[in-house]
Design a protein around this motif. Structure first.
Motif, mmCIF file in Angstrom:
data_model
loop_
_atom_site.group_PDB
_atom_site.id
_atom_site.type_symbol
_atom_site.label_atom_id
_atom_site.label_comp_id
_atom_site.label_asym_id
_atom_site.label_seq_id
_atom_site.Cartn_x
_atom_site.Cartn_y
_atom_site.Cartn_z
ATOM 1 N N GLU A 171 9.811 1.072 2.570
ATOM 2 C CA GLU A 171 10.381 0.058 3.451
ATOM 3 C C GLU A 171 10.922 0.685 4.734
ATOM 4 O OE1 GLU A 171 13.452 -3.747 3.217
ATOM 5 O OE2 GLU A 171 13.442 -2.237 1.627
ATOM 6 N N ASP A 172 11.645 1.791 4.604
ATOM 7 C CA ASP A 172 12.194 2.460 5.787
ATOM 8 C C ASP A 172 11.078 3.016 6.675
ATOM 9 O OD1 ASP A 172 14.733 1.877 4.955
ATOM 10 O OD2 ASP A 172 15.148 3.875 4.134
ATOM 11 N N GLY A 173 10.057 3.615 6.057
ATOM 12 C CA GLY A 173 8.962 4.180 6.837
ATOM 13 C C GLY A 173 8.206 3.122 7.615
ATOM 14 N N LEU A 174 7.966 1.971 6.972
ATOM 15 C CA LEU A 174 7.253 0.900 7.660
ATOM 16 C C LEU A 174 8.101 0.307 8.778
ATOM 17 C CD1 LEU A 174 4.675 -0.710 7.808
ATOM 18 C CD2 LEU A 174 5.591 -2.272 6.081
ATOM 19 N N ALA A 175 9.395 0.173 8.541
ATOM 20 C CA ALA A 175 10.286 -0.314 9.602
ATOM 21 C C ALA A 175 10.270 0.637 10.789
ATOM 22 C CB ALA A 175 11.708 -0.476 9.069
ATOM 23 N N ASP A 176 10.269 1.950 10.510
ATOM 24 C CA ASP A 176 10.193 2.935 11.579
ATOM 25 C C ASP A 176 8.881 2.810 12.354
ATOM 26 O OD1 ASP A 176 12.647 3.924 10.902
ATOM 27 O OD2 ASP A 176 11.900 5.715 9.876
ATOM 28 N N ALA A 177 7.799 2.544 11.634
ATOM 29 C CA ALA A 177 6.497 2.414 12.292
ATOM 30 C C ALA A 177 6.478 1.217 13.238
ATOM 31 C CB ALA A 177 5.395 2.281 11.233
ATOM 32 N N PHE A 178 7.029 0.094 12.808
ATOM 33 C CA PHE A 178 7.087 -1.078 13.686
ATOM 34 C C PHE A 178 7.990 -0.806 14.894
ATOM 35 C CE2 PHE A 178 5.163 -3.554 10.274
ATOM 36 C CZ PHE A 178 4.436 -4.493 10.991
ATOM 37 N N GLU A 179 9.075 -0.087 14.661
ATOM 38 C CA GLU A 179 9.958 0.262 15.768
ATOM 39 C C GLU A 179 9.235 1.158 16.770
ATOM 40 O OE1 GLU A 179 14.291 2.429 16.596
ATOM 41 O OE2 GLU A 179 13.548 2.163 14.550
ATOM 42 N N ALA A 180 8.475 2.126 16.267
ATOM 43 C CA ALA A 180 7.707 3.006 17.142
ATOM 44 C C ALA A 180 6.654 2.218 17.922
ATOM 45 C CB ALA A 180 7.040 4.110 16.323
ATOM 46 N N ALA A 181 6.018 1.273 17.262
ATOM 47 C CA ALA A 181 5.020 0.445 17.945
ATOM 48 C C ALA A 181 5.656 -0.374 19.062
ATOM 49 C CB ALA A 181 4.333 -0.469 16.933
ATOM 50 N N ALA A 182 6.851 -0.893 18.807
ATOM 51 C CA ALA A 182 7.537 -1.683 19.832
ATOM 52 C C ALA A 182 7.849 -0.852 21.071
ATOM 53 C CB ALA A 182 8.822 -2.271 19.252
ATOM 54 N N ARG A 183 8.063 0.461 20.871
ATOM 55 C CA ARG A 183 8.357 1.341 22.002
ATOM 56 C C ARG A 183 7.078 1.796 22.718
ATOM 57 N NH1 ARG A 183 11.337 4.187 18.239
ATOM 58 N NH2 ARG A 183 9.884 5.940 18.529
ATOM 59 N N ARG A 189 5.326 5.452 -4.490
ATOM 60 C CA ARG A 189 6.163 5.094 -5.638
ATOM 61 C C ARG A 189 7.653 5.118 -5.303
ATOM 62 N NH1 ARG A 189 1.445 4.282 -6.974
ATOM 63 N NH2 ARG A 189 0.669 4.421 -9.101
ATOM 64 N N ARG A 190 7.979 4.907 -4.041
ATOM 65 C CA ARG A 190 9.373 4.867 -3.603
ATOM 66 C C ARG A 190 9.551 3.654 -2.699
ATOM 67 N NH1 ARG A 190 12.309 9.729 -3.000
ATOM 68 N NH2 ARG A 190 13.834 8.422 -1.914
ATOM 69 N N LEU A 191 10.168 2.598 -3.238
ATOM 70 C CA LEU A 191 10.359 1.378 -2.462
ATOM 71 C C LEU A 191 11.236 1.624 -1.240
ATOM 72 C CD1 LEU A 191 10.006 -1.666 -2.117
ATOM 73 C CD2 LEU A 191 11.908 -2.009 -3.683
ATOM 74 N N ASP A 192 12.291 2.420 -1.407
ATOM 75 C CA ASP A 192 13.205 2.641 -0.292
ATOM 76 C C ASP A 192 12.514 3.376 0.848
ATOM 77 O OD1 ASP A 192 12.950 4.897 -1.898
ATOM 78 O OD2 ASP A 192 14.988 5.605 -1.518
ATOM 79 N N LEU A 193 11.762 4.440 0.512
ATOM 80 C CA LEU A 193 11.061 5.185 1.553
ATOM 81 C C LEU A 193 9.961 4.351 2.204
ATOM 82 C CD1 LEU A 193 10.691 8.766 0.018
ATOM 83 C CD2 LEU A 193 12.267 8.004 1.799
ATOM 84 N N ARG A 212 6.058 9.147 8.679
ATOM 85 C CA ARG A 212 7.513 9.070 8.632
ATOM 86 C C ARG A 212 8.030 9.287 7.213
ATOM 87 N NH1 ARG A 212 9.540 6.798 13.450
ATOM 88 N NH2 ARG A 212 8.032 7.419 15.039
ATOM 89 N N ILE A 213 7.319 8.737 6.240
ATOM 90 C CA ILE A 213 7.745 8.900 4.847
ATOM 91 C C ILE A 213 7.643 10.359 4.419
ATOM 92 C CG2 ILE A 213 7.160 8.322 2.456
ATOM 93 C CD1 ILE A 213 6.255 5.549 3.530
ATOM 94 N N VAL A 214 6.542 10.998 4.793
ATOM 95 C CA VAL A 214 6.370 12.410 4.438
ATOM 96 C C VAL A 214 7.479 13.245 5.070
ATOM 97 C CG1 VAL A 214 4.896 14.427 4.771
ATOM 98 C CG2 VAL A 214 3.896 12.258 4.037
ATOM 99 N N ASP A 215 7.811 12.949 6.326
ATOM 100 C CA ASP A 215 8.898 13.674 6.988
ATOM 101 C C ASP A 215 10.202 13.516 6.223
ATOM 102 O OD1 ASP A 215 7.227 14.570 8.950
ATOM 103 O OD2 ASP A 215 7.767 13.022 10.415
ATOM 104 N N ARG A 216 10.470 12.302 5.769
ATOM 105 C CA ARG A 216 11.715 12.065 5.025
ATOM 106 C C ARG A 216 11.705 12.781 3.688
ATOM 107 N NH1 ARG A 216 14.524 6.378 6.362
ATOM 108 N NH2 ARG A 216 13.958 6.254 8.565
ATOM 109 N N LEU A 232 0.826 -1.201 0.000
ATOM 110 C CA LEU A 232 0.000 0.000 0.000
ATOM 111 C C LEU A 232 0.864 1.256 0.000
ATOM 112 C CD1 LEU A 232 -2.713 -1.121 2.580
ATOM 113 C CD2 LEU A 232 -3.060 -0.739 0.128
ATOM 114 N N LEU A 233 1.954 1.236 0.749
ATOM 115 C CA LEU A 233 2.841 2.396 0.804
ATOM 116 C C LEU A 233 3.570 2.612 -0.514
ATOM 117 C CD1 LEU A 233 4.251 1.823 4.395
ATOM 118 C CD2 LEU A 233 2.745 3.691 3.684
ATOM 119 N N VAL A 234 4.039 1.530 -1.129
ATOM 120 C CA VAL A 234 4.716 1.653 -2.416
ATOM 121 C C VAL A 234 3.736 2.156 -3.473
ATOM 122 C CG1 VAL A 234 5.924 0.416 -4.249
ATOM 123 C CG2 VAL A 234 6.433 -0.108 -1.868
#
Length: 422
Positions: free
Chosen positions: A28-40, A22-26, A62-66, A16-18
């Motif tokens: 993937e990084d944004g979703l990883a950040d979201a899971f990290e935030a959830a863990a905290r 339209r940015r695979l790198d953003l 997170r993606i928009v911020d980046r 859904l994010l891709v």
């Protein structure tokens, strides 16, 4: 809950994010950040009512911020508008794509992501590895094991593959030839994912039936997008269903691994076997092809009342046909097992001489054959080699148990050989 979401929702959320950014790198990084935030935050704030929507909302922010820091937000403003209604929008998006839904056409965002990973600029191995990692969440280490590569080497390959996809289209190819090429890659990806489910490589799980089930779902979706019936796609689905039908019998009462000859065949899923055999019936006389031959081998096991009553001669013949099409160490190893059942352990050991396969499976098979020939000291040495190379807890425990039994010489009854086919 978060671990379950990581396994079950990663691919869907990433797709859904891709699709949006339209940015695979953003993505993937944004979703990883979201899971990290959830863990905290979740342990302190409590789990939200809709975890996937929370993750999607957080990842988007997170993606928009980046993208703001990259100074490209202005050019993407129509696509990336984020306002106070974002959480509500995420709730609606998640509600329209129910988890575990099957039979979708190409509008399934995960299939679009798979087709993106199967881009012509990538090699088949790179496409398969990237899809396993991004869509189905297989770990980099386990992907490396599937490709007989180290974790570091596979991580580097995944990084290069991501870079190659920078700016690639997320749309379904309109050219049927291009689509057909990518479909072949998708089939390989699904098969590798299924293999990862039944040969986890690491961890405590005997099998990962959820991963195998997702691979089956991917093949079912794949068959709906083909312009015409495809015998190999049909054969692949039949193969997976036949192997998947045995999942309940693969785990013993103690939670340990139960290999094929020792499985309770009454625990096999009859409905899945019936469906698979119905798919295979019109393909029985089709031209030999890798998935078809493997499915026919699995069908021999499915219809046999016991390991001893299995048509091992026919299985050896199928493996000979398969070797002519796909001569790999794994095929040679499995053929050697079938040869041992058909013609005896000595013949099986001779067949093993042509096998060069890293890892624990080759010494494990050799040890079992040596046991059948009462060559217990050599069997123990082979078991030691296999145990040292094995990193999968349940398989290591099974090898250790068999090693201990190899010491028992008086009144010893050789174990039935365990075919190394899933």
């Amino acid at each position: 809950m978060l671990e379950t979401l990581l396994r079950e929702e990663w691919g869907r959320l990433l797709a859904l994010l891709v699709a949006q950014f339209r940015r695979l790198d953003l993505a993937e990084d944004g979703l990883a950040d979201a899971f990290e935030a959830a863990a905290r935050r979740w342990p302190e704030d409590g789990e939200p009512d809709n975890g996937p929507a929370w993750l999607l909302t957080t990842a988007r922010r997170r993606i928009v911020d980046r993208m703001r820091t990259e100074e490209v937000l202005a050019r993407k403003m129509p696509l990336l508008a984020v306002d106070a209604a974002l959480t509500q929008e995420a709730q609606q998006v998640m509600a329209t794509v129910p988890a575990g839904a099957g039979g979708e056409a190409v509008t399934d965002e995960r299939l679009r992501l798979v087709l993106l990973c199967a881009h012509p600029t990538l090699s088949r191995e790179a496409a398969a590895a990237l899809t396993l990692r991004l869509v189905l969440g297989v770990s980099t280490e386990d992907i490396g094991r599937l490709f007989l590569q180290s974790k570091a080497t596979m991580a580097a390959r995944l990084t290069r593959a991501r870079k190659r996809l920078a700016g690639a289209s997320f749309e379904v190819p309109s050219d049927l030839a291009d689509l057909g090429e990518r479909v072949g890659i998708v089939a390989e990806v699904a098969y590798l994912a299924f293999t990862a489910g039944y040969a986890p490589g690491t961890g405590p799980d005997v099998v990962r039936s959820d991963l195998a089930g997702e691979a089956i779902r991917l093949v079912r979706v794949l068959r709906t997008v083909l312009p015409a019936p495809d015998p190999e796609a049909d054969a692949l689905l039949a193969l997976m269903l036949l192997q998947h039908s045995r999942r309940a019998a693969r785990i013993g009462p103690d939670g340990g691994l139960v290999l094929l000859p020792d499985q309770d065949r009454t625990a096999w899923n009859v409905d899945e076997i019936t469906e698979a055999l119905a798919i295979l019936t019109p393909l029985a006389h089709a031209a030999p092809a890798p998935y078809l031959l493997q499915a026919l081998i699995a069908a021999e096991h499915a219809v046999a009342p016991s390991s001893e009553a299995t048509a091992w001669d026919r299985i050896v013949e199928r493996y000979d046909e398969l070797l002519a099409l796909r001569d790999t160490p794994v095929v040679r190893l499995n053929r050697a097992v079938a040869v041992a059942e058909a013609d005896g352990a000595e013949a099986g050991l001779r067949a093993l001489e042509s096998v060069a396969l890293p890892g624990h499976r080759l010494p494990a098979v050799r040890a079992q054959l040596l046991e059948r020939l009462d060559r217990h000291r050599e069997a123990v040495e082979a078991y030691d080699e296999g145990i040292a190379l094995c990193t999968h807890g349940p398989e290591q425990a099974d090898l250790s148990r068999r090693r201990a039994a190899a010491y028992v010489l008086e009144g010893f009854e050789p174990h039935s050989l365990d075919e190394n086919t899933f």
